[in-house]
Structures are given as structure tokens and as C-alpha cells.
Design a protein around this motif. Structure first.
Motif, PDB file in Angstrom:
ATOM      1  N   ALA A 178       0.809  -1.237  -0.065  1.00  0.00           N
ATOM      2  CA  ALA A 178       0.032   0.039   0.109  1.00  0.00           C
ATOM      3  C   ALA A 178       0.863   1.179   0.015  1.00  0.00           C
ATOM      4  O   ALA A 178       1.925   1.334   0.877  1.00  0.00           O
ATOM      5  CB  ALA A 178      -0.913  -0.169   1.083  1.00  0.00           C
ATOM      6  N   VAL A 179       0.617   2.341  -0.938  1.00  0.00           N
ATOM      7  CA  VAL A 179       1.100   3.558  -0.689  1.00  0.00           C
ATOM      8  C   VAL A 179       0.832   4.270   0.446  1.00  0.00           C
ATOM      9  O   VAL A 179      -0.421   4.274   1.067  1.00  0.00           O
ATOM     10  CB  VAL A 179       0.516   4.410  -1.864  1.00  0.00           C
ATOM     11  CG1 VAL A 179       1.387   5.796  -1.989  1.00  0.00           C
ATOM     12  CG2 VAL A 179       1.121   3.787  -3.256  1.00  0.00           C
ATOM     13  N   SER A 180       1.752   4.709   1.127  1.00  0.00           N
ATOM     14  CA  SER A 180       1.711   5.359   2.551  1.00  0.00           C
ATOM     15  C   SER A 180       0.610   6.498   2.341  1.00  0.00           C
ATOM     16  O   SER A 180       0.880   7.461   1.269  1.00  0.00           O
ATOM     17  CB  SER A 180       3.050   5.971   2.983  1.00  0.00           C
ATOM     18  OG  SER A 180       2.752   6.700   4.293  1.00  0.00           O
ATOM     19  N   GLY A 181      -0.386   6.602   3.058  1.00  0.00           N
ATOM     20  CA  GLY A 181      -1.378   7.664   3.009  1.00  0.00           C
ATOM     21  C   GLY A 181      -2.446   7.381   2.104  1.00  0.00           C
ATOM     22  O   GLY A 181      -3.650   8.011   2.258  1.00  0.00           O
ATOM     23  N   LEU A 182      -2.488   6.191   1.359  1.00  0.00           N
ATOM     24  CA  LEU A 182      -3.424   5.947   0.387  1.00  0.00           C
ATOM     25  C   LEU A 182      -3.881   4.542   0.643  1.00  0.00           C
ATOM     26  O   LEU A 182      -4.314   3.779  -0.429  1.00  0.00           O
ATOM     27  CB  LEU A 182      -2.996   6.072  -0.999  1.00  0.00           C
ATOM     28  CG  LEU A 182      -2.512   7.480  -1.390  1.00  0.00           C
ATOM     29  CD1 LEU A 182      -1.998   7.505  -2.923  1.00  0.00           C
ATOM     30  CD2 LEU A 182      -3.620   8.411  -1.205  1.00  0.00           C
ATOM     31  N   SER A 183      -4.185   3.917   1.866  1.00  0.00           N
ATOM     32  CA  SER A 183      -4.689   2.715   2.269  1.00  0.00           C
ATOM     33  C   SER A 183      -5.947   2.876   2.956  1.00  0.00           C
ATOM     34  O   SER A 183      -6.190   3.554   3.932  1.00  0.00           O
ATOM     35  CB  SER A 183      -3.752   2.112   3.117  1.00  0.00           C
ATOM     36  OG  SER A 183      -4.017   0.927   3.559  1.00  0.00           O
ATOM     37  N   GLY A 184      -6.855   1.783   2.701  1.00  0.00           N
ATOM     38  CA  GLY A 184      -8.228   1.888   3.134  1.00  0.00           C
ATOM     39  C   GLY A 184      -9.078   3.135   2.950  1.00  0.00           C
ATOM     40  O   GLY A 184      -9.718   3.865   3.709  1.00  0.00           O
ATOM     41  N   LEU A 185      -8.963   3.888   1.824  1.00  0.00           N
ATOM     42  CA  LEU A 185      -9.616   4.968   1.687  1.00  0.00           C
ATOM     43  C   LEU A 185     -11.283   4.857   1.315  1.00  0.00           C
ATOM     44  O   LEU A 185     -11.638   3.900   0.697  1.00  0.00           O
ATOM     45  CB  LEU A 185      -9.058   5.854   0.270  1.00  0.00           C
ATOM     46  CG  LEU A 185      -7.543   5.955   0.258  1.00  0.00           C
ATOM     47  CD1 LEU A 185      -7.253   6.307  -1.293  1.00  0.00           C
ATOM     48  CD2 LEU A 185      -7.376   7.068   1.087  1.00  0.00           C
ATOM     49  N   THR A 186     -11.711   6.012   1.870  1.00  0.00           N
ATOM     50  CA  THR A 186     -13.231   6.033   1.585  1.00  0.00           C
ATOM     51  C   THR A 186     -13.689   7.339   1.153  1.00  0.00           C
ATOM     52  O   THR A 186     -14.809   7.632   0.906  1.00  0.00           O
ATOM     53  CB  THR A 186     -13.887   5.655   3.036  1.00  0.00           C
ATOM     54  OG1 THR A 186     -13.543   6.565   3.689  1.00  0.00           O
ATOM     55  CG2 THR A 186     -13.981   4.180   3.568  1.00  0.00           C
ATOM     56  N   ALA A 187     -12.632   8.224   0.891  1.00  0.00           N
ATOM     57  CA  ALA A 187     -12.806   9.474   0.332  1.00  0.00           C
ATOM     58  C   ALA A 187     -11.590   9.693  -0.417  1.00  0.00           C
ATOM     59  O   ALA A 187     -10.667   9.238  -0.351  1.00  0.00           O
ATOM     60  CB  ALA A 187     -12.955  10.407   1.349  1.00  0.00           C
ATOM     61  N   ASP A 188     -11.779  10.729  -1.261  1.00  0.00           N
ATOM     62  CA  ASP A 188     -10.734  11.297  -2.384  1.00  0.00           C
ATOM     63  C   ASP A 188      -9.423  11.515  -1.737  1.00  0.00           C
ATOM     64  O   ASP A 188      -9.315  12.190  -0.713  1.00  0.00           O
ATOM     65  CB  ASP A 188     -11.162  12.383  -2.910  1.00  0.00           C
ATOM     66  CG  ASP A 188     -12.303  12.422  -4.242  1.00  0.00           C
ATOM     67  OD1 ASP A 188     -12.833  11.088  -4.130  1.00  0.00           O
ATOM     68  OD2 ASP A 188     -12.761  13.317  -4.648  1.00  0.00           O
ATOM     69  N   ALA A 189      -8.090  11.047  -2.138  1.00  0.00           N
ATOM     70  CA  ALA A 189      -6.925  11.460  -1.529  1.00  0.00           C
ATOM     71  C   ALA A 189      -5.901  11.756  -2.519  1.00  0.00           C
ATOM     72  O   ALA A 189      -6.015  11.047  -3.972  1.00  0.00           O
ATOM     73  CB  ALA A 189      -6.627  10.324  -0.494  1.00  0.00           C
ATOM     74  N   THR A 190      -4.845  12.225  -2.301  1.00  0.00           N
ATOM     75  CA  THR A 190      -3.712  12.333  -3.062  1.00  0.00           C
ATOM     76  C   THR A 190      -2.313  11.940  -2.299  1.00  0.00           C
ATOM     77  O   THR A 190      -2.463  11.503  -0.948  1.00  0.00           O
ATOM     78  CB  THR A 190      -3.346  13.539  -3.427  1.00  0.00           C
ATOM     79  OG1 THR A 190      -3.221  14.413  -2.222  1.00  0.00           O
ATOM     80  CG2 THR A 190      -4.731  14.243  -4.178  1.00  0.00           C
ATOM     81  N   GLY A 191      -1.255  11.426  -3.056  1.00  0.00           N
ATOM     82  CA  GLY A 191      -0.218  10.800  -2.647  1.00  0.00           C
ATOM     83  C   GLY A 191       1.023  10.906  -3.637  1.00  0.00           C
ATOM     84  O   GLY A 191       0.771  11.341  -4.785  1.00  0.00           O
ATOM     85  N   SER A 192       2.127  10.578  -3.226  1.00  0.00           N
ATOM     86  CA  SER A 192       3.142  10.485  -4.337  1.00  0.00           C
ATOM     87  C   SER A 192       4.432   9.036  -3.805  1.00  0.00           C
ATOM     88  O   SER A 192       4.080   8.897  -2.489  1.00  0.00           O
ATOM     89  CB  SER A 192       4.165  11.957  -3.979  1.00  0.00           C
ATOM     90  OG  SER A 192       4.650  11.988  -2.941  1.00  0.00           O
ATOM     91  N   LEU A 193       5.018   9.017  -4.761  1.00  0.00           N
ATOM     92  CA  LEU A 193       5.942   8.040  -4.348  1.00  0.00           C
ATOM     93  C   LEU A 193       7.430   8.819  -4.906  1.00  0.00           C
ATOM     94  O   LEU A 193       7.488   9.271  -6.037  1.00  0.00           O
ATOM     95  CB  LEU A 193       5.924   6.856  -5.631  1.00  0.00           C
ATOM     96  CG  LEU A 193       4.890   5.875  -4.861  1.00  0.00           C
ATOM     97  CD1 LEU A 193       4.344   5.173  -5.944  1.00  0.00           C
ATOM     98  CD2 LEU A 193       4.833   5.180  -3.431  1.00  0.00           C
ATOM     99  N   SER A 194       8.427   8.962  -3.803  1.00  0.00           N
ATOM    100  CA  SER A 194       9.667   9.472  -4.488  1.00  0.00           C
ATOM    101  C   SER A 194      10.847   8.543  -4.389  1.00  0.00           C
ATOM    102  O   SER A 194      11.995   9.063  -4.403  1.00  0.00           O
ATOM    103  CB  SER A 194       9.862  10.645  -3.287  1.00  0.00           C
ATOM    104  OG  SER A 194      10.059  10.106  -2.094  1.00  0.00           O
ATOM    105  N   PHE A 195      10.373   7.393  -4.437  1.00  0.00           N
ATOM    106  CA  PHE A 195      11.555   6.019  -4.689  1.00  0.00           C
ATOM    107  C   PHE A 195      11.195   5.139  -5.799  1.00  0.00           C
ATOM    108  O   PHE A 195       9.964   5.221  -5.802  1.00  0.00           O
ATOM    109  CB  PHE A 195      11.569   5.289  -3.438  1.00  0.00           C
ATOM    110  CG  PHE A 195      10.462   4.828  -2.820  1.00  0.00           C
ATOM    111  CD1 PHE A 195       9.934   3.463  -3.174  1.00  0.00           C
ATOM    112  CD2 PHE A 195       9.620   5.603  -1.865  1.00  0.00           C
ATOM    113  CE1 PHE A 195       8.790   3.083  -2.561  1.00  0.00           C
ATOM    114  CE2 PHE A 195       8.353   5.001  -1.528  1.00  0.00           C
ATOM    115  CZ  PHE A 195       8.032   3.896  -1.780  1.00  0.00           C
ATOM    116  N   PRO A 196      12.148   4.822  -6.689  1.00  0.00           N
ATOM    117  CA  PRO A 196      11.378   4.094  -7.921  1.00  0.00           C
ATOM    118  C   PRO A 196      10.696   2.609  -7.487  1.00  0.00           C
ATOM    119  O   PRO A 196      11.177   1.956  -6.465  1.00  0.00           O
ATOM    120  CB  PRO A 196      13.116   3.601  -8.566  1.00  0.00           C
ATOM    121  CG  PRO A 196      13.848   4.452  -7.708  1.00  0.00           C
ATOM    122  CD  PRO A 196      13.579   5.095  -6.523  1.00  0.00           C
ATOM    123  N   VAL A 197       9.801   2.627  -8.254  1.00  0.00           N
ATOM    124  CA  VAL A 197       8.945   1.524  -8.009  1.00  0.00           C
ATOM    125  C   VAL A 197       8.730   1.025  -9.705  1.00  0.00           C
ATOM    126  O   VAL A 197       8.553   2.015 -10.434  1.00  0.00           O
ATOM    127  CB  VAL A 197       7.559   1.667  -7.242  1.00  0.00           C
ATOM    128  CG1 VAL A 197       7.789   1.962  -5.927  1.00  0.00           C
ATOM    129  CG2 VAL A 197       6.750   2.563  -7.895  1.00  0.00           C
TER     130      VAL A 197
END
Length: 104
Positions: free
Chosen positions: A62-81
Motif C-alpha cells: 500500500a502507498v503510504s497515506g493511500l490505504s483503506g480510503l473511503t474518500a478522495d486522496a492524493t499521494g506520491s512516491l519518491s523512490f523507484p517502483v
């Protein structure tokens, strides 16, 4: 790039990312929800472009801060995946859409 899951639980198709892009690696993620559902944005280090790769048997985190969402959200990844996807884990109605932007 967007992926949408609607009408049921389950994961979207994967969005392969460019791991060869110049440093720094940055990916912006937007999860847009309508209706009543729970979802998570997920990433992997698996080689999703390998012959015979099956996303359902991959290792997804799960992306940190984007897990178990029940409403709109934003996030980012700053390490290569290697890829991201959207995973709807509970669904009553509506749809979830993941929008991904990777800087070159």
C-alpha cells in the motif's frame, strides 16, 4: 494515465512506470471515489513486464497515506517502483479511479 475499478471488488490493471527516468523519481497519485467503497493505491517492485507475469500473484504494498480510503486522496512516491495499481477491497456502489503522473 488512469485506471478505474467499478461494480465490484478487485484490482485494476497495472500501470508500469519508467524506472529509467532521470533522478529524482517522482510519481503523483490521485484516487477519486464515487459511491460507497474502500480502496488502496498499491505499488510493486516486481518485473511487471516479464513474460507470464501475473499481477494477482505479485507482491503489492500500500502507498503510504493511500490505504483503506473511503474518500478522495492524493499521494506520491519518491523512490523507484516498477508499477502501481488500484485495489478495491470493499464495494457497495460507485467507482474508484487512480490517476498517475510521472515526471520525466
Amino acid at each position: 494515465i488512469t485506471r478505474t475499478v467499478s461494480g465490484a471488488t478487485g484490482a485494476s490493471s497495472v500501470i508500469a512506470l519508467n524506472t529509467l527516468c532521470p533522478s529524482p523519481f517522482n510519481v503523483s497519485l490521485l484516487v477519486d471515489l464515487t459511491g460507497t467503497l474502500t480502496c488502496s493505491a498499491e505499488y510493486t517492485f516486481d518485473d511487471v513486464q516479464a513474460n507470464g507475469y501475473v499481477p494477482g500473484s505479485g507482491v503489492w504494498n500500500a502507498v503510504s497515506g493511500l490505504s483503506g480510503l473511503t474518500a478522495d486522496a492524493t499521494g506520491s512516491l519518491s523512490f523507484p517502483v516498477t508499477a502501481v495499481r488500484l485495489n478495491v477491497t470493499a464495494w457497495t456502489s460507485g467507482a474508484a479511479t487512480l490517476t498517475v503522473i510521472q515526471n520525466p
